[in-house]
Motif scaffolding. Structure first.
Motif, short mmCIF file in Angstrom:
data_model
loop_
_atom_site.label_atom_id
_atom_site.label_comp_id
_atom_site.label_asym_id
_atom_site.label_seq_id
_atom_site.Cartn_x
_atom_site.Cartn_y
_atom_site.Cartn_z
N PHE A 1 0.84 -1.20 0.00
CA PHE A 1 0.00 0.00 0.00
C PHE A 1 0.87 1.25 0.00
N ARG A 2 1.90 1.25 0.84
CA ARG A 2 2.79 2.41 0.93
C ARG A 2 3.58 2.60 -0.36
N ALA A 3 4.00 1.51 -0.96
CA ALA A 3 4.75 1.60 -2.22
C ALA A 3 3.89 2.20 -3.33
N ASP A 4 2.60 2.02 -3.24
CA ASP A 4 1.69 2.56 -4.25
C ASP A 4 1.49 4.06 -4.10
N PHE A 5 1.83 4.65 -2.97
CA PHE A 5 1.67 6.09 -2.75
C PHE A 5 2.30 6.90 -3.90
N LYS A 6 3.50 6.48 -4.32
CA LYS A 6 4.22 7.25 -5.34
C LYS A 6 3.43 7.37 -6.64
N ASN A 7 2.46 6.49 -6.85
CA ASN A 7 1.64 6.53 -8.06
C ASN A 7 0.57 7.61 -8.03
#
Length: 131
Positions: free
Chosen positions: A110-116
């Motif tokens: 979920f956190r890795a998706d923030f950059k999107n």
């Protein structure tokens, strides 16, 4: 005729009283609010958040999820003050422990998706709906 009118008025009054006492369908639910504070120069891709990120998170919550909402910040409630939040995503769930168990293994994804969709660090509030 008068009796019919009186009975009709009593019926309508009873309906209004009953509606006022109706229990909110959300009362007792756990509400997880993910709030993205406004800051000059920060970005937020609402389309991605709405069509990809929130549905992805929701897909892991199963039957515990009652509903989720997405809000786009428009302005502050105080004139001439900056927008407090760019966006707020909210999950309504039946059980906090089930929510935590479902998201814990996915937290890094979920956190890795923030950059999107954003460069804002969210503030998370967990609360219980009381009315």
């Amino acid at each position: 005729m008068k009796l019919k009118l009186i009975l009709s008025i009593l019926f309508v009054a009873t309906c209004f009283v009953a509606l006022g006492q109706e229990k909110s369908p959300e009362k007792g639910l756990i509400k997880i609010s993910i709030m993205y504070p406004y800051s000059e120069g920060k970005t937020f891709n609402m389309e991605y958040y709405e069509t990809k990120h929130m549905p992805m998170v929701a897909s892991f919550l199963g039957a515990n999820l009652v509903k989720y909402t997405i809000e786009k910040g428009l302005s502050s409630g105080i004139p001439n003050q900056p927008l407090p939040y760019l966006a707020i995503g909210t999950f309504y769930v039946k059980s906090l422990s089930e929510y935590q168990a479902a998201v814990a293994p996915q937290r890094d994804a979920f956190r890795a998706d923030f950059k999107n969709y954003t460069d804002v660090t969210p503030v998370i509030l967990v609360s219980e709906v009381v009315k």
